[in-house]
Design a protein around this motif. Structure first.
Motif, PDB file in Angstrom:
ATOM      1  N   LEU A   1       2.386   4.112 -13.125  1.00 40.98           N
ATOM      2  CA  LEU A   1       0.722   4.754 -14.138  1.00 40.98           C
ATOM      3  C   LEU A   1      -0.013   5.545 -13.809  1.00 40.98           C
ATOM      4  N   SER A   2      -0.929   5.771 -13.976  1.00 42.58           N
ATOM      5  CA  SER A   2      -2.008   6.392 -13.383  1.00 42.58           C
ATOM      6  C   SER A   2      -2.664   5.374 -12.417  1.00 42.58           C
ATOM      7  N   GLN A   3      -3.712   6.032 -11.933  1.00 45.91           N
ATOM      8  CA  GLN A   3      -4.634   5.355 -10.180  1.00 45.91           C
ATOM      9  C   GLN A   3      -5.580   3.973 -11.261  1.00 45.91           C
ATOM     10  N   PRO A   4      -6.318   5.296 -11.785  1.00 46.09           N
ATOM     11  CA  PRO A   4      -7.073   4.389 -13.123  1.00 46.09           C
ATOM     12  C   PRO A   4      -7.078   3.032 -13.316  1.00 46.09           C
ATOM     13  N   ALA A   5      -5.452   3.425 -14.059  1.00 42.02           N
ATOM     14  CA  ALA A   5      -4.339   2.592 -15.040  1.00 42.02           C
ATOM     15  C   ALA A   5      -4.233   1.259 -13.820  1.00 42.02           C
ATOM     16  N   VAL A   6      -3.753   0.983 -12.742  1.00 37.47           N
ATOM     17  CA  VAL A   6      -3.603   0.077 -11.717  1.00 37.47           C
ATOM     18  C   VAL A   6      -4.795   0.033 -11.528  1.00 37.47           C
ATOM     19  N   SER A   7      -6.126   0.559 -11.041  1.00 41.50           N
ATOM     20  CA  SER A   7      -6.967  -0.508 -11.003  1.00 41.50           C
ATOM     21  C   SER A   7      -8.037  -1.587 -11.813  1.00 41.50           C
ATOM     22  N   LYS A   8      -7.745  -0.811 -13.442  1.00 38.73           N
ATOM     23  CA  LYS A   8      -7.496  -1.729 -14.585  1.00 38.73           C
ATOM     24  C   LYS A   8      -7.551  -2.802 -14.663  1.00 38.73           C
ATOM     25  N   HIS A   9      -5.811  -2.704 -14.360  1.00 41.85           N
ATOM     26  CA  HIS A   9      -5.054  -3.823 -14.316  1.00 41.85           C
ATOM     27  C   HIS A   9      -5.101  -4.835 -13.050  1.00 41.85           C
ATOM     28  N   LEU A  10      -5.503  -4.202 -12.375  1.00 41.57           N
ATOM     29  CA  LEU A  10      -5.718  -5.205 -10.533  1.00 41.57           C
ATOM     30  C   LEU A  10      -7.034  -5.950 -11.477  1.00 41.57           C
ATOM     31  N   LYS A  11      -7.952  -5.530 -11.429  1.00 41.51           N
ATOM     32  CA  LYS A  11      -8.883  -5.639 -12.507  1.00 41.51           C
ATOM     33  C   LYS A  11      -9.172  -6.649 -12.855  1.00 41.51           C
ATOM     34  N   TYR A  12      -7.828  -7.469 -13.993  1.00 45.82           N
ATOM     35  CA  TYR A  12      -7.773  -8.471 -14.660  1.00 45.82           C
ATOM     36  C   TYR A  12      -6.974  -9.119 -13.926  1.00 45.82           C
ATOM     37  N   LEU A  13      -6.402  -8.727 -13.108  1.00 38.62           N
ATOM     38  CA  LEU A  13      -5.173 -10.197 -12.329  1.00 38.62           C
ATOM     39  C   LEU A  13      -6.668 -10.938 -11.291  1.00 38.62           C
ATOM     40  N   ARG A  14      -7.251  -9.847 -10.787  1.00 39.11           N
ATOM     41  CA  ARG A  14      -8.395 -10.121 -10.425  1.00 39.11           C
ATOM     42  C   ARG A  14      -9.375 -11.615 -10.805  1.00 39.11           C
ATOM     43  N   GLU A  15     -10.034 -10.499 -12.438  1.00 37.31           N
ATOM     44  CA  GLU A  15     -10.042 -12.034 -12.898  1.00 37.31           C
ATOM     45  C   GLU A  15      -9.590 -13.253 -12.827  1.00 37.31           C
ATOM     46  N   ALA A  16      -8.105 -12.958 -13.622  1.00 35.76           N
ATOM     47  CA  ALA A  16      -7.033 -14.199 -13.526  1.00 35.76           C
ATOM     48  C   ALA A  16      -6.935 -14.430 -12.222  1.00 35.76           C
ATOM     49  N   LYS A  17      -7.231 -14.404 -10.574  1.00 36.62           N
ATOM     50  CA  LYS A  17      -7.101 -15.045 -10.135  1.00 36.62           C
ATOM     51  C   LYS A  17      -6.019 -15.093  -8.997  1.00 36.62           C
ATOM     52  N   LEU A  18      -5.398 -13.753  -9.668  1.00 31.07           N
ATOM     53  CA  LEU A  18      -3.625 -13.655  -9.015  1.00 31.07           C
ATOM     54  C   LEU A  18      -4.087 -13.314  -7.944  1.00 31.07           C
ATOM     55  N   VAL A  19      -4.783 -12.693  -7.893  1.00 31.84           N
ATOM     56  CA  VAL A  19      -4.370 -11.937  -6.869  1.00 31.84           C
ATOM     57  C   VAL A  19      -5.648 -11.849  -6.185  1.00 31.84           C
ATOM     58  N   VAL A  20      -5.647 -11.329  -4.248  1.00 35.08           N
ATOM     59  CA  VAL A  20      -6.987 -11.782  -3.545  1.00 35.08           C
ATOM     60  C   VAL A  20      -7.583  -9.870  -3.738  1.00 35.08           C
ATOM     61  N   VAL A  21      -8.726  -9.554  -2.490  1.00 39.19           N
ATOM     62  CA  VAL A  21      -8.433  -8.787  -2.135  1.00 39.19           C
ATOM     63  C   VAL A  21      -9.428  -8.768  -0.747  1.00 39.19           C
ATOM     64  N   LYS A  22      -8.305  -7.749   0.224  1.00 35.48           N
ATOM     65  CA  LYS A  22      -8.956  -7.109   1.505  1.00 35.48           C
ATOM     66  C   LYS A  22      -8.966  -6.531   1.669  1.00 35.48           C
ATOM     67  N   PRO A  23     -10.243  -5.627   2.060  1.00 39.00           N
ATOM     68  CA  PRO A  23     -11.043  -4.681   2.151  1.00 39.00           C
ATOM     69  C   PRO A  23     -10.435  -4.054   3.686  1.00 39.00           C
ATOM     70  N   ASP A  24     -10.398  -2.868   3.905  1.00 38.15           N
ATOM     71  CA  ASP A  24      -9.433  -2.452   4.866  1.00 38.15           C
ATOM     72  C   ASP A  24     -10.725  -1.219   5.578  1.00 38.15           C
ATOM     73  N   GLY A  25     -11.118  -0.890   6.000  1.00 34.88           N
ATOM     74  CA  GLY A  25     -11.500   0.606   5.614  1.00 34.88           C
ATOM     75  C   GLY A  25     -12.138   1.083   4.158  1.00 34.88           C
ATOM     76  N   GLN A  26     -11.210   2.084   3.346  1.00 33.07           N
ATOM     77  CA  GLN A  26     -11.517   2.360   2.900  1.00 33.07           C
ATOM     78  C   GLN A  26      -9.799   1.898   2.049  1.00 33.07           C
ATOM     79  N   LYS A  27      -8.927   1.662   2.445  1.00 31.70           N
ATOM     80  CA  LYS A  27      -7.655   0.768   2.083  1.00 31.70           C
ATOM     81  C   LYS A  27      -8.451  -0.302   0.861  1.00 31.70           C
ATOM     82  N   ARG A  28      -8.094  -0.800   0.266  1.00 37.04           N
ATOM     83  CA  ARG A  28      -7.661  -2.117  -0.229  1.00 37.04           C
ATOM     84  C   ARG A  28      -6.904  -3.288  -0.261  1.00 37.04           C
TER      85      ARG A  28
END
Lengths: 107, 107
Positions: A35-62
């Motif tokens: 998948l393209s990077q934006p596609a991955v980011s969008k899917h991650l957004k949905y996974l976040r909405e569903a609370k199936l993933v959590v994000v931990k920022p670390d500098g520019q990385k998530r």
DNA sequence: CGTAAATATACCTATATCGTTATATAACTG
DNA sequence: CAGTTATATAACGATATAGGTATATTTACG
């Protein structure tokens, strides 16, 4: 996006599989998927909405990691169906293999 | 329509719940849901595609009954996730209730 | 045979979502 | 500071699907 819908998309299931194995950054997921990077980011957004993933920022990385708790909803939905097929087939397997043929060719 | 997508729609899950309890005709499902008859027929079409239900014609009536076999796909998907949350929470419940708070407020 | 009942399908509109490209936003790096 | 890296978001076109109304199709019944 609820749990069921989040899991309905095959690419999203694959992303979740990757994240389940170890926390991942977006780039890691882009590399491991087709998948393209934006596609991955969008899917991650949905996974976040569903609370199936959590994000931990670390500098520019998530760092995305799994939160399996919402999967309980799926488990609870499946619960009443468990006694039916699986056990029924298990029981049949012990006696009559032709009956299994009949049952499984429905599927 | 695959198994995951078939289950992604709440009305479809409710129809399947009804069918799980006993085989149903279309009219029975219309009565028990707040959907129009064509809406029910359309959802049943998707459930048929996903092979979650089978139909037995009987005169002008169609008896829809459950085929739970495709649910195995969901079970298999969930399998690797089972050890994670559920067991982890179960373990915590036996010692430190504040840790449970922290974990569950993620969800 | 003509009408009613049970179900499916066609058609329409509204909305969601997939993927892409382009761009914005931060955060590192030299 | 300038450029690059990591990620998110915006905007767009294509497609799917949810729901409704209208209609076709099949079966039952008097």
């Amino acid at each position: 996006m609820d749990t069921f819908n989040a899991l309905a998309e095959p690419n999203r299931r694959r992303l979740l599989e990757a994240i389940r194995q170890e926390p991942c950054t977006v780039n890691m997921l882009v590399t491991r998927s087709d998948l393209s990077q934006p596609a991955v980011s969008k899917h991650l957004k949905y996974l976040r909405e569903a609370k199936l993933v959590v994000v931990k920022p670390d500098g520019q990385k998530r760092w995305y990691s799994l939160n399996p708790n919402p999967l309980k909803e799926i488990e609870e939905f499946l619960e009443p169906y468990r006694q039916l097929s699986l056990n029924r087939l298990d029981a049949l397997e012990q006696q009559d293999s032709s009956a299994i043929q009949k049952l499984t060719q429905i599927n």
